[in-house]
Write a protein that holds these residues in place. Sequence first.
Motif, PDB file in Angstrom:
ATOM      1  N   ALA A   1       0.843  -1.186   0.000  1.00 19.58           N
ATOM      2  CA  ALA A   1       0.000   0.000   0.000  1.00 19.58           C
ATOM      3  C   ALA A   1       0.880   1.239   0.000  1.00 19.58           C
ATOM      4  O   ALA A   1       1.941   1.269   0.633  1.00 19.58           O
ATOM      5  CB  ALA A   1      -0.907   0.005   1.228  1.00 19.58           C
ATOM      6  N   VAL A   2       0.432   2.263  -0.744  1.00 17.87           N
ATOM      7  CA  VAL A   2       1.119   3.553  -0.777  1.00 17.87           C
ATOM      8  C   VAL A   2       0.066   4.657  -0.677  1.00 17.87           C
ATOM      9  O   VAL A   2      -1.081   4.473  -1.089  1.00 17.87           O
ATOM     10  CB  VAL A   2       1.974   3.732  -2.065  1.00 17.87           C
ATOM     11  CG1 VAL A   2       3.159   2.789  -2.067  1.00 17.87           C
ATOM     12  CG2 VAL A   2       1.150   3.551  -3.330  1.00 17.87           C
ATOM     13  N   VAL A   3       0.457   5.792  -0.106  1.00 17.12           N
ATOM     14  CA  VAL A   3      -0.431   6.946   0.032  1.00 17.12           C
ATOM     15  C   VAL A   3       0.291   8.201  -0.431  1.00 17.12           C
ATOM     16  O   VAL A   3       1.524   8.258  -0.463  1.00 17.12           O
ATOM     17  CB  VAL A   3      -0.920   7.133   1.489  1.00 17.12           C
ATOM     18  CG1 VAL A   3      -1.811   5.986   1.921  1.00 17.12           C
ATOM     19  CG2 VAL A   3       0.237   7.300   2.442  1.00 17.12           C
ATOM     20  N   LYS A   4      -0.508   9.210  -0.799  1.00 17.90           N
ATOM     21  CA  LYS A   4       0.063  10.472  -1.260  1.00 17.90           C
ATOM     22  C   LYS A   4      -0.933  11.595  -1.015  1.00 17.90           C
ATOM     23  O   LYS A   4      -2.137  11.433  -1.265  1.00 17.90           O
ATOM     24  CB  LYS A   4       0.359  10.363  -2.763  1.00 17.90           C
ATOM     25  CG  LYS A   4       0.975  11.598  -3.370  1.00 17.90           C
ATOM     26  CD  LYS A   4       1.264  11.343  -4.845  1.00 17.90           C
ATOM     27  CE  LYS A   4       1.986  12.497  -5.475  1.00 17.90           C
ATOM     28  NZ  LYS A   4       2.268  12.241  -6.906  1.00 17.90           N
ATOM     29  N   ASP A   5      -0.440  12.723  -0.502  1.00 19.32           N
ATOM     30  CA  ASP A   5      -1.271  13.915  -0.414  1.00 19.32           C
ATOM     31  C   ASP A   5      -1.329  14.539  -1.803  1.00 19.32           C
ATOM     32  O   ASP A   5      -0.286  14.701  -2.460  1.00 19.32           O
ATOM     33  CB  ASP A   5      -0.684  14.925   0.575  1.00 19.32           C
ATOM     34  CG  ASP A   5      -0.822  14.455   2.014  1.00 19.32           C
ATOM     35  OD1 ASP A   5      -1.872  13.869   2.344  1.00 19.32           O
ATOM     36  OD2 ASP A   5       0.109  14.668   2.799  1.00 19.32           O
TER      37      ASP A   5
END
Length: 67
Positions: free
Chosen positions: A49-53
């Motif tokens: 899993a990866v997240v980004k603003d």
Amino acid sequence: MKAYRLITDEDTSDFCHRVTEALSNGWELHGSPSYAFDAENGVMRCAQAVVKDADGDYSRDMKLGSL
């Protein structure tokens, strides 16, 4: 907006390249990677899993990989 992606692929260098590409495009790791056997295809699979603003508002039509 906080964007979320789950990168999945067979356990090959392609998976590592996909995660590395996401990191170099500003995504951040979210949690630990997962590793499981795909019995139907007889291969190991990885997931990260990866997240980004990101700017803007969420839309179901957005292409998360291009953020």
